[in-house]
Write an enzyme that holds these catalytic residues in place. Structure first.
Site, PDB file in Angstrom:
ATOM      1  N   ARG A   1       0.885  -1.179   0.000  1.00  9.00           N
ATOM      2  CA  ARG A   1       0.000   0.000   0.000  1.00  9.00           C
ATOM      3  C   ARG A   1       0.918   1.223   0.000  1.00  9.00           C
ATOM      4  O   ARG A   1       1.709   1.417   0.934  1.00  9.00           O
ATOM      5  CB  ARG A   1      -0.903   0.000   1.239  1.00  9.00           C
ATOM      6  CG  ARG A   1      -1.597   1.328   1.458  1.00  9.00           C
ATOM      7  CD  ARG A   1      -2.709   1.266   2.471  1.00  9.00           C
ATOM      8  NE  ARG A   1      -3.856   0.554   1.927  1.00  9.00           N
ATOM      9  CZ  ARG A   1      -5.086   0.603   2.459  1.00  9.00           C
ATOM     10  NH1 ARG A   1      -5.320   1.325   3.531  1.00  9.00           N
ATOM     11  NH2 ARG A   1      -6.069  -0.070   1.913  1.00  9.00           N
TER      12      ARG A   1
ATOM     13  N   HIS B   1      -7.316   0.709  -6.443  1.00 11.03           N
ATOM     14  CA  HIS B   1      -7.542  -0.160  -5.271  1.00 11.03           C
ATOM     15  C   HIS B   1      -8.191  -1.460  -5.780  1.00 11.03           C
ATOM     16  O   HIS B   1      -9.359  -1.743  -5.494  1.00 11.03           O
ATOM     17  CB  HIS B   1      -8.436   0.567  -4.261  1.00 11.03           C
ATOM     18  CG  HIS B   1      -8.409  -0.011  -2.881  1.00 11.03           C
ATOM     19  ND1 HIS B   1      -7.614  -1.087  -2.536  1.00 11.03           N
ATOM     20  CD2 HIS B   1      -9.083   0.343  -1.743  1.00 11.03           C
ATOM     21  CE1 HIS B   1      -7.792  -1.361  -1.254  1.00 11.03           C
ATOM     22  NE2 HIS B   1      -8.669  -0.515  -0.755  1.00 11.03           N
TER      23      HIS B   1
ATOM     24  N   GLN C   1     -10.059  -4.097  -3.486  1.00  6.11           N
ATOM     25  CA  GLN C   1     -11.370  -3.659  -2.996  1.00  6.11           C
ATOM     26  C   GLN C   1     -12.456  -3.907  -4.040  1.00  6.11           C
ATOM     27  O   GLN C   1     -13.546  -4.371  -3.709  1.00  6.11           O
ATOM     28  CB  GLN C   1     -11.318  -2.169  -2.635  1.00  6.11           C
ATOM     29  CG  GLN C   1     -12.604  -1.650  -2.039  1.00  6.11           C
ATOM     30  CD  GLN C   1     -12.882  -2.232  -0.659  1.00  6.11           C
ATOM     31  OE1 GLN C   1     -12.031  -2.167   0.218  1.00  6.11           O
ATOM     32  NE2 GLN C   1     -14.066  -2.816  -0.462  1.00  6.11           N
TER      33      GLN C   1
ATOM     34  N   ASP D   1     -17.241   6.988  -1.530  1.00  4.80           N
ATOM     35  CA  ASP D   1     -15.991   6.848  -0.783  1.00  4.80           C
ATOM     36  C   ASP D   1     -15.741   8.183  -0.081  1.00  4.80           C
ATOM     37  O   ASP D   1     -16.430   9.170  -0.348  1.00  4.80           O
ATOM     38  CB  ASP D   1     -14.860   6.506  -1.782  1.00  4.80           C
ATOM     39  CG  ASP D   1     -13.532   6.167  -1.132  1.00  4.80           C
ATOM     40  OD1 ASP D   1     -13.483   6.003   0.106  1.00  4.80           O
ATOM     41  OD2 ASP D   1     -12.526   6.060  -1.869  1.00  4.80           O
TER      42      ASP D   1
ATOM     43  N   CYS E   1     -16.266   1.366   0.578  1.00  2.00           N
ATOM     44  CA  CYS E   1     -15.102   0.529   0.893  1.00  2.00           C
ATOM     45  C   CYS E   1     -14.677   0.660   2.357  1.00  2.00           C
ATOM     46  O   CYS E   1     -13.980  -0.206   2.867  1.00  2.00           O
ATOM     47  CB  CYS E   1     -13.943   0.861  -0.044  1.00  2.00           C
ATOM     48  SG  CYS E   1     -13.313   2.545   0.133  1.00  2.00           S
TER      49      CYS E   1
ATOM     50  N   ARG F   1     -13.234  -8.951   1.514  1.00  6.09           N
ATOM     51  CA  ARG F   1     -11.840  -8.643   1.183  1.00  6.09           C
ATOM     52  C   ARG F   1     -10.973  -9.878   1.446  1.00  6.09           C
ATOM     53  O   ARG F   1     -10.115 -10.243   0.633  1.00  6.09           O
ATOM     54  CB  ARG F   1     -11.327  -7.467   2.042  1.00  6.09           C
ATOM     55  CG  ARG F   1     -11.855  -6.107   1.646  1.00  6.09           C
ATOM     56  CD  ARG F   1     -11.283  -5.625   0.326  1.00  6.09           C
ATOM     57  NE  ARG F   1      -9.834  -5.559   0.314  1.00  6.09           N
ATOM     58  CZ  ARG F   1      -9.105  -4.536   0.797  1.00  6.09           C
ATOM     59  NH1 ARG F   1      -9.707  -3.486   1.314  1.00  6.09           N
ATOM     60  NH2 ARG F   1      -7.779  -4.553   0.727  1.00  6.09           N
TER      61      ARG F   1
HETATM   62  N1  NVA Z   1      -9.978   6.430  -1.451  1.00  9.81           N
HETATM   63  C1  NVA Z   1      -9.610   6.063  -0.100  1.00  9.81           C
HETATM   64  C2  NVA Z   1      -9.838   4.601   0.110  1.00  9.81           C
HETATM   65  C3  NVA Z   1      -9.511   4.105   1.491  1.00  9.81           C
HETATM   66  C4  NVA Z   1      -9.663   2.619   1.626  1.00  9.81           C
HETATM   67  C5  NVA Z   1      -8.148   6.430   0.140  1.00  9.81           C
HETATM   68  O1  NVA Z   1      -7.335   6.246  -0.779  1.00  9.81           O
HETATM   69  O2  NVA Z   1      -7.831   6.891   1.229  1.00  9.81           O
HETATM   70  N1   CP Z   2     -11.159  -0.406   2.434  1.00 12.35           N
HETATM   71  C1   CP Z   2      -9.894  -0.434   2.864  1.00 12.35           C
HETATM   72  O1   CP Z   2      -8.953  -0.642   2.102  1.00 12.35           O
HETATM   73  O2   CP Z   2      -9.761  -0.256   4.212  1.00 12.35           O
HETATM   74  P1   CP Z   2      -8.402  -0.014   5.017  1.00 12.35           P
HETATM   75  O3   CP Z   2      -7.898   1.347   4.624  1.00 12.35           O
HETATM   76  O4   CP Z   2      -8.820  -0.078   6.458  1.00 12.35           O
HETATM   77  O5   CP Z   2      -7.421  -1.089   4.665  1.00 12.35           O
END
Ligand code: NVA
Ligand code: CP
Length: 316
Positions: free
Chosen positions: A104, A131, A134, A230, A270, A298
């Site tokens: 990540r 992502h 997800q 989101d 998500c 997930r």
């Molecule tokens: N769009 C959000 C998703 C978090 C799971 C982010 O990138 O923070």
């Molecule tokens: N939806 C998702 O990726 O959650 P986290 O940021 O908690 O991993």
């Protein structure tokens, strides 16, 4: 053997995604029945987090243990990644010691550079642009609720011709929904505030055929099979928080939006969610919401993904 990576949704063919949905259903069945299933015994997954996480961390870690493997957890703060060791060097070292890597991070370029120098498959656990894990979970969840055949089995073709309404930021989630629509034959109704539109090149789309843009989020939701949103401010964009709050004020999924969608429409997010910002509590905590299934799934889809990347199409 060529190493396969899962850096964006379109790295896999439609047929591979359909396989993963069906395999995830079988892997979930085993889990629910407490059947021991250890195809990844002695395999190790490295998880690298340069941003915060709850679901991604727990689902990959629990999932890998359930498959008989083990995990190594690294963050920017407690590894040399935070002290500017080149990503290429990190990739060469880490991939000599583990069988699989989940990352990540911020820019997609970073995960691509890691993958280029990795000896083992690399999975995108979220970047600024995508992502994909997800969306795998979201589509699997949709199929569980709206895409079962007469025998109660997942029918991945049930995604075809559906309408998904995206209300909010043209972010990593939106980009990935669009890639999935192009690949799997559904349409995304996209409504973002002005200045926060999806960039078709960044999203890596071949054409604009699988989405329609709506200035009004209510119109985007009309006739949708699924309404999804989101956070207004994704990780890494916190400095824009205040201006985003103003720009996104009308992009809050509420009961009215759900009312103009199909009567059997589902709601997804998500997570993490901010009730009263991108979604009203009555929607996310209401009867059409499947957000807890989405979060649980997930783990099941990622178990199928890890098995596929390391062992191919397993059928037992
Ligand atoms: N769009 C959000 C998703 C978090 C799971 C982010 O990138 O923070
Ligand atoms: N939806 C998702 O990726 O959650 P986290 O940021 O908690 O991993």
């Amino acid at each position: 053997m060529t190493i396969r990576h899962f850096l964006q949704f379109s790295d896999f063919t439609a047929d591979e995604h359909r396989w993963l949905f069906q395999r995830a259903a079988e892997i979930k069945r085993k889990f629910k029945n407490y059947e021991k299933y250890h195809p990844l015994a002695d395999r190790t997954l490295a998880m690298i987090f340069e941003k915060a996480s709850t679901r991604t961390r727990v689902s990959f870690e629990a999932g890998m243990y359930q498959l008989g493997g083990s995990v190594v957890h690294l963050t920017t703060g407690d590894s040399q990644l935070g002290r500017a060791e080149p990503i290429e060097d990190s990739a060469k070292v880490i991939s000599r010691m583990v069988d699989l890597v989940m990352i990540r991070t911020f820019g997609q370029d970073k995960i691509e550079r890691f993958a280029e120098h990795s000896r083992v498959p690399v999975i995108n656990g979220l970047t600024n642009e995508f992502h994909p894990c997800q969306i795998l979970a979201d589509l699997f969840t949709f199929l569980e609720h709206r895409g079962l055949d007469a025998q109660g089995r997942i029918d991945p073709r049930a995604l075809e011709g559906r309408v998904v309404a995206w209300v909010g930021d043209g972010n990593n989630m939106a980009n990935t929904w669009l890639q999935a629509a192009e690949l799997l034959g559904f349409t995304v109704h996209l409504s973002t505030p002005s200045g926060y539109e999806v960039n078709q090149d960044v999203a890596g789309l071949r054409s604009a055929d699988s989405y329609k843009v709506f200035a009004d989020p209510m119109e985007a939701c009309q006739g949708a099979d699924l309404v999804t949103t989101d956070v207004w401010t994704s990780m890494g964009f916190e400095a824009e928080n205040e201006e985003r709050r103003k720009a996104f004020a009308n992009w809050c999924v509420d009961a009215e939006m759900m009312r103009v969608a199909r009567p059997d429409a589902l709601f997804m997010h998500c997570l993490p969610a901010h009730r009263g910002e991108e979604v009203q509590a009555e929607v996310i905590d209401g009867p059409q919401s499947v957000v807890w299934d989405e979060a649980e799934n997930r783990m099941h889809v990622q178990k199928a993904l890890m098995e596929y990347l390391l062992l191919g199409r397993v059928t037992d």
